[in-house]
Design a protein around this motif. Sequence first.
Motif, PDB file in Angstrom:
ATOM      1  N   HIS A  47       0.827  -1.218   0.000  1.00  0.00           N
ATOM      2  CA  HIS A  47       0.000   0.000   0.000  1.00  0.00           C
ATOM      3  C   HIS A  47       0.857   1.262   0.000  1.00  0.00           C
ATOM      4  O   HIS A  47       0.374   2.348   0.347  1.00  0.00           O
ATOM      5  N   SER A  83       2.787   4.573  -1.029  1.00  0.00           N
ATOM      6  CA  SER A  83       2.705   5.695  -1.962  1.00  0.00           C
ATOM      7  C   SER A  83       4.079   6.351  -1.967  1.00  0.00           C
ATOM      8  O   SER A  83       4.554   6.819  -0.934  1.00  0.00           O
ATOM      9  N   ASP A 140      -6.824   4.891  -9.150  1.00  0.00           N
ATOM     10  CA  ASP A 140      -6.358   4.655  -7.780  1.00  0.00           C
ATOM     11  C   ASP A 140      -7.308   3.782  -6.964  1.00  0.00           C
ATOM     12  O   ASP A 140      -6.978   3.391  -5.843  1.00  0.00           O
ATOM     13  N   SER A 159       2.899   7.024  -8.503  1.00  0.00           N
ATOM     14  CA  SER A 159       3.363   6.861  -7.122  1.00  0.00           C
ATOM     15  C   SER A 159       2.741   5.674  -6.402  1.00  0.00           C
ATOM     16  O   SER A 159       2.969   5.495  -5.203  1.00  0.00           O
ATOM     17  N   LEU A 160       1.940   4.858  -7.101  1.00  0.00           N
ATOM     18  CA  LEU A 160       1.346   3.654  -6.517  1.00  0.00           C
ATOM     19  C   LEU A 160       1.821   2.431  -7.293  1.00  0.00           C
ATOM     20  O   LEU A 160       2.053   2.495  -8.500  1.00  0.00           O
TER      21      LEU A 160
END
Length: 373
Positions: A27, A29, A113, A137-138
């Motif tokens: 999870h 970021s 997202d 960024s994920l």
Amino acid sequence: MFVFVCAGCGAELTAPLSQVALPVHAHQSYGNGIQLPVLMESGTFAVDPEPSGPPWRRWEEIPPDEAAARGVYAPVWALSDGAPGAIVIAPGDAHGTVLIPENRGGGSCCGLDGADGPNVACVACALPVASRIDDCSLWQALWLDPNAVRRQPVDGTDAAPLSWGELLAEGNSTPPFEPVLTWGSRTTAGHWSNHVWAWSPRWEAAAGRALAHLLVASEGRPVTVPDGLTGEVFQRALDALLPAGPPARRAVLAGPGLPAPDGDADILLVPSHPRTGESWSPPGTAAYPVPLPFGVWHRLVHPEPDLPAPTSGRLPDGVLRDDFDPPAVRPDRLFRIDLAVFRHTLVRLPAVRAPWLRTLLDGLAQHHPAGLF
């Protein structure tokens, strides 16, 4: 091995998959506008035991006893009231699914997202079954809704987990730094564009979980870790977050293939199994075990030698160049620990209720200027 099928119509939604441990960075970021790769290896799945997704409840709305029963012992911004047991797979291992275009997600930037719930449906019956994640960024992933899919065994016997010795023989290490791409960058003819060499996001997440355990194991005293890469990752944060003065507790690397830890070691940095998630545990020791993903632990125990310095001049006749992929270079900043993973881990350790740890947790903001996180 298993396939996952639609709970509405029974249509197969995945290739056959083997279960592995949920990655520490599942999870995460990372940065801003960063293009992260696929989270899961093809042919594998992992299960998140915690509730995930909407609806959410703010911490102020949750009675302390309920939070503790859910394994959370210090304040967080919010907790999910979604279903536990979400299943994460590589997007390429899904079939018989289609994106729901109107459920893009209001918080996304460059992609999807999944913040607003499932955005992928079963082709056969249109039941929403999963959330596709590919925003900047994920980590890219497909999260199957545990209420919308069922797990079915497939013919054939799944291989038993590798032993610690077999894992050592494979020697799969996670490099401490890697090229991190910005959104929209690409590679051509083996060359990276729009990238920087940075500390690995996997390492920053692994260090976040480990640091939480190191603080608990410290009992409020200084902690020393081995010199070299281990010290580069942990010592600066430990020195900043723990008081100086009392006799230090000593952390050492321990695990398969290493000599038994000596009796003076208070804390052991040990590997966790990539498939089962269980930490290596030596017999007959009271030292506190701090888990590290196997690939990170392996690199700390078996660091690669420094690369040779480049030379000038012509190559001999008949010698072909092999440097189309640029050699790894050290990042231009000190190592930073993933704050979100650190906090996520620490609030779920019962020891965080100790006054000194709660004070440290509540005052974390002041350490951002020091570049620890």
